[in-house]
Design an enzyme around this catalytic site. Structure first.
Site, PDB file in Angstrom:
ATOM      1  N   TYR A 147      -7.288  10.919   2.378  1.00 31.32           N
ATOM      2  CA  TYR A 147      -7.415   9.495   2.700  1.00 31.32           C
ATOM      3  C   TYR A 147      -8.620   9.253   3.611  1.00 31.32           C
ATOM      4  O   TYR A 147      -9.505   8.445   3.289  1.00 31.32           O
ATOM      5  CB  TYR A 147      -6.125   9.015   3.375  1.00 31.32           C
ATOM      6  N   LYS A 151     -12.042   7.281   2.516  1.00 35.34           N
ATOM      7  CA  LYS A 151     -12.443   6.007   3.117  1.00 35.34           C
ATOM      8  C   LYS A 151     -13.831   6.103   3.747  1.00 35.34           C
ATOM      9  O   LYS A 151     -14.615   5.157   3.686  1.00 35.34           O
ATOM     10  CB  LYS A 151     -11.407   5.589   4.170  1.00 35.34           C
ATOM     11  N   ARG A 188       5.339   4.371   7.317  1.00 31.22           N
ATOM     12  CA  ARG A 188       4.634   3.789   8.454  1.00 31.22           C
ATOM     13  C   ARG A 188       5.660   3.365   9.517  1.00 31.22           C
ATOM     14  O   ARG A 188       6.832   3.145   9.224  1.00 31.22           O
ATOM     15  CB  ARG A 188       3.733   2.635   8.001  1.00 31.22           C
TER      16      ARG A 188
HETATM   17  N1  NAD Z   1      -1.682  -1.653   5.828  1.00 31.15           N
HETATM   18  C1  NAD Z   1      -2.433  -1.113   6.776  1.00 31.15           C
HETATM   19  O1  NAD Z   1      -2.009  -1.030   7.935  1.00 31.15           O
HETATM   20  C2  NAD Z   1      -3.816  -0.605   6.446  1.00 31.15           C
HETATM   21  C3  NAD Z   1      -4.543   0.033   7.460  1.00 31.15           C
HETATM   22  C4  NAD Z   1      -5.822   0.488   7.185  1.00 31.15           C
HETATM   23  C5  NAD Z   1      -6.383   0.283   5.940  1.00 31.15           C
HETATM   24  N2  NAD Z   1      -5.660  -0.331   4.963  1.00 31.15           N
HETATM   25  C6  NAD Z   1      -6.313  -0.482   3.648  1.00 31.15           C
HETATM   26  O2  NAD Z   1      -5.983  -1.718   3.055  1.00 31.15           O
HETATM   27  C7  NAD Z   1      -5.847  -1.579   1.645  1.00 31.15           C
HETATM   28  C8  NAD Z   1      -4.498  -2.088   1.206  1.00 31.15           C
HETATM   29  O3  NAD Z   1      -3.482  -1.351   1.877  1.00 31.15           O
HETATM   30  P1  NAD Z   1      -1.949  -1.766   1.785  1.00 31.15           P
HETATM   31  O4  NAD Z   1      -1.332  -1.467   3.081  1.00 31.15           O
HETATM   32  O5  NAD Z   1      -1.831  -3.122   1.226  1.00 31.15           O
HETATM   33  O6  NAD Z   1      -1.420  -0.673   0.754  1.00 31.15           O
HETATM   34  P2  NAD Z   1      -0.616  -0.860  -0.612  1.00 31.15           P
HETATM   35  O7  NAD Z   1      -0.275   0.509  -1.093  1.00 31.15           O
HETATM   36  O8  NAD Z   1       0.499  -1.826  -0.420  1.00 31.15           O
HETATM   37  O9  NAD Z   1      -1.702  -1.530  -1.544  1.00 31.15           O
HETATM   38  C9  NAD Z   1      -2.650  -0.804  -2.271  1.00 31.15           C
HETATM   39  C10 NAD Z   1      -2.632  -1.330  -3.688  1.00 31.15           C
HETATM   40  O10 NAD Z   1      -3.648  -0.674  -4.453  1.00 31.15           O
HETATM   41  C11 NAD Z   1      -3.103  -0.371  -5.738  1.00 31.15           C
HETATM   42  N3  NAD Z   1      -3.879   0.727  -6.301  1.00 31.15           N
HETATM   43  C12 NAD Z   1      -4.000   1.992  -5.841  1.00 31.15           C
HETATM   44  N4  NAD Z   1      -4.796   2.714  -6.657  1.00 31.15           N
HETATM   45  C13 NAD Z   1      -5.200   1.868  -7.648  1.00 31.15           C
HETATM   46  C14 NAD Z   1      -6.018   2.024  -8.798  1.00 31.15           C
HETATM   47  N5  NAD Z   1      -6.601   3.185  -9.102  1.00 31.15           N
HETATM   48  N6  NAD Z   1      -6.214   0.956  -9.606  1.00 31.15           N
HETATM   49  C15 NAD Z   1      -5.639  -0.243  -9.315  1.00 31.15           C
HETATM   50  N7  NAD Z   1      -4.835  -0.442  -8.255  1.00 31.15           N
HETATM   51  C16 NAD Z   1      -4.612   0.616  -7.427  1.00 31.15           C
HETATM   52  C17 NAD Z   1      -1.654  -0.021  -5.459  1.00 31.15           C
HETATM   53  O11 NAD Z   1      -0.831  -0.086  -6.594  1.00 31.15           O
HETATM   54  C18 NAD Z   1      -1.305  -1.065  -4.390  1.00 31.15           C
HETATM   55  O12 NAD Z   1      -0.829  -2.248  -4.971  1.00 31.15           O
HETATM   56  C19 NAD Z   1      -6.085  -0.101   1.332  1.00 31.15           C
HETATM   57  O13 NAD Z   1      -7.406   0.071   0.918  1.00 31.15           O
HETATM   58  C20 NAD Z   1      -5.844   0.569   2.665  1.00 31.15           C
HETATM   59  O14 NAD Z   1      -6.594   1.761   2.783  1.00 31.15           O
HETATM   60  C21 NAD Z   1      -4.386  -0.763   5.190  1.00 31.15           C
END
Ligand code: NAD
Length: 312
Positions: A147, A151, A188
């Site tokens: 991860y 990123k 988480r």
């Molecule tokens: N939630 C947090 O606290 C947090 C913190 C830091 C970064 N982020 C970043 O924010 C973004 C969203 O995170 P989230 O918490 O909503 O996670 P999440 O897992 O709920 O959402 C990610 C989405 O991406 C989709 N996905 C993954 N691989 C894919 C692919 N190859 N093709 C199409 N869709 C795909 C998944 O099905 C999911 O719906 C991510 O990039 C994550 O790294 C989130």
């Protein structure tokens, strides 16, 4: 003039689905793409009759094209430790191939671009709180590297497209965010504690619970994304809540908000678990006029109904 069109990759995920709501509110036509690896159609259920919204199930790790768009919001990537450990290769692909394909769309249509990066770019930080200028302290081959390094590579690719192809890019470094639509079992802190508290199970605290985290409520986080999307800043910007809590304090707040009688149980600390993580948000404050408004207890209360339904 026809309304602007936004593409949201990962639109069925926790943050992506809230972002779709916000962009519709901003007057965009929204196309959400998602392969449902870690997201759920249920997160977009309320938009199914909205003619301004279009959902397409596809894998962004394969080249794709959804027609002309004005803005690409790239959020597709497994994000919780449970998910990215289980889907390690998919995570590396989303950070590399998926990011490349999303950038290619922005390049092809001359669209603006915003990528969701992460505080994990700072690794187990030696500088505290973390400013955007800190380069991080990351184990490139440890279990979390699928991860963290994906990123960091996404950021490098984004800056590459900005420098070499003149794509109008933005990078948001997201810190721990919580709220409705999070998966209950994603490992988480907040959903984990909420689930355990609401089911009357022990709350598992790793180590002695003195490691600190900062938690940002989802509405604040999305507000930061929208503000950044309207800015001309190309360097990374931290968006997160700088108020620090120890994990133990967070567990106690969850017990209070849920009224649960669960006990707290300590378990060994996982490998490479950061001891401290807290954003310096000076840049977001000065550049975007952004700062979080929702404190942890209020955010937990606002999330309670969702977690109650999910924990049943
Ligand atoms: N939630 C947090 O606290 C947090 C913190 C830091 C970064 N982020 C970043 O924010 C973004 C969203 O995170 P989230 O918490 O909503 O996670 P999440 O897992 O709920 O959402 C990610 C989405 O991406 C989709 N996905 C993954 N691989 C894919 C692919 N190859 N093709 C199409 N869709 C795909 C998944 O099905 C999911 O719906 C991510 O990039 C994550 O790294 C989130």
């Amino acid at each position: 003039m026809s309304p602007p069109r936004a593409l949201v990759t990962g639109g069925a995920g926790f943050l992506g689905s809230h972002l779709c709501d916000a962009l519709l509110g901003e007057g965009y036509l929204v196309i959400a793409v998602d392969n449902l690896l870690t997201g759920r159609k249920a997160n977009l259920q309320h938009l199914r009759h909205d003619t301004r919204f279009d959902f397409r199930e596809l894998d962004i790790n394969q080249p794709f094209d959804c027609g002309k768009v004005d803005y690409v919001f790239h959020f597709a990537c497994p994000a919780s430790p449970v998910d990215y450990m289980q889907h390690g290769i998919d995570t590396l692909k989303a950070g590399s191939l998926g990011t490349l394909h999303a950038l290619e769309i922005a390049r092809k249509y001359g669209a603006k671009y915003l990528i969701s990066s992460t505080s994990e770019c700072y690794g187990d930080p030696l500088e505290h709180p973390q400013k955007e200028t800190y380069w991080g302290h990351v184990n490139p081959i440890g279990p979390r590297s699928v991860y963290d390094e994906a990123k960091r590579f996404s950021e490098a690719l984004t800056m590459g497209y900005h420098r070499y192809h003149k794509v109008d890019t933005r990078i948001v470094r997201i810190f721990n965010t919580y709220g409705p639509r999070m998966q209950l079992n994603d490992g988480r802190v907040v959903p984990n504690f909420m689930k355990q508290a609401l089911r009357g199970e022990d709350l598992t605290v790793y180590g002695d619970g003195s490691q600190t985290r900062s938690f940002c409520y989802v509405s604040d986080e999305i507000d930061g994304f929208i503000r950044l999307s309207k800015s001309d800043e190309h360097q990374p910007v931290n968006i997160g809540n700088p108020t620090e809590f120890t994990i133990l304090e967070c567990a106690k707040q969850v017990l209070e908000v849920t009224g649960s009688k669960s006990k707290i149980r300590n378990e060994p600390l996982p490998q490479d678990d950061p001891k401290q993580r807290c954003p310096d948000i000076t840049k977001a404050k000065t550049l975007l006029g952004w700062e979080p408004k929702v404190d942890l207890k209020t955010g937990l209360k606002m999330s309670l109904e969702y977690f109650k339904a999910a924990a049943q």
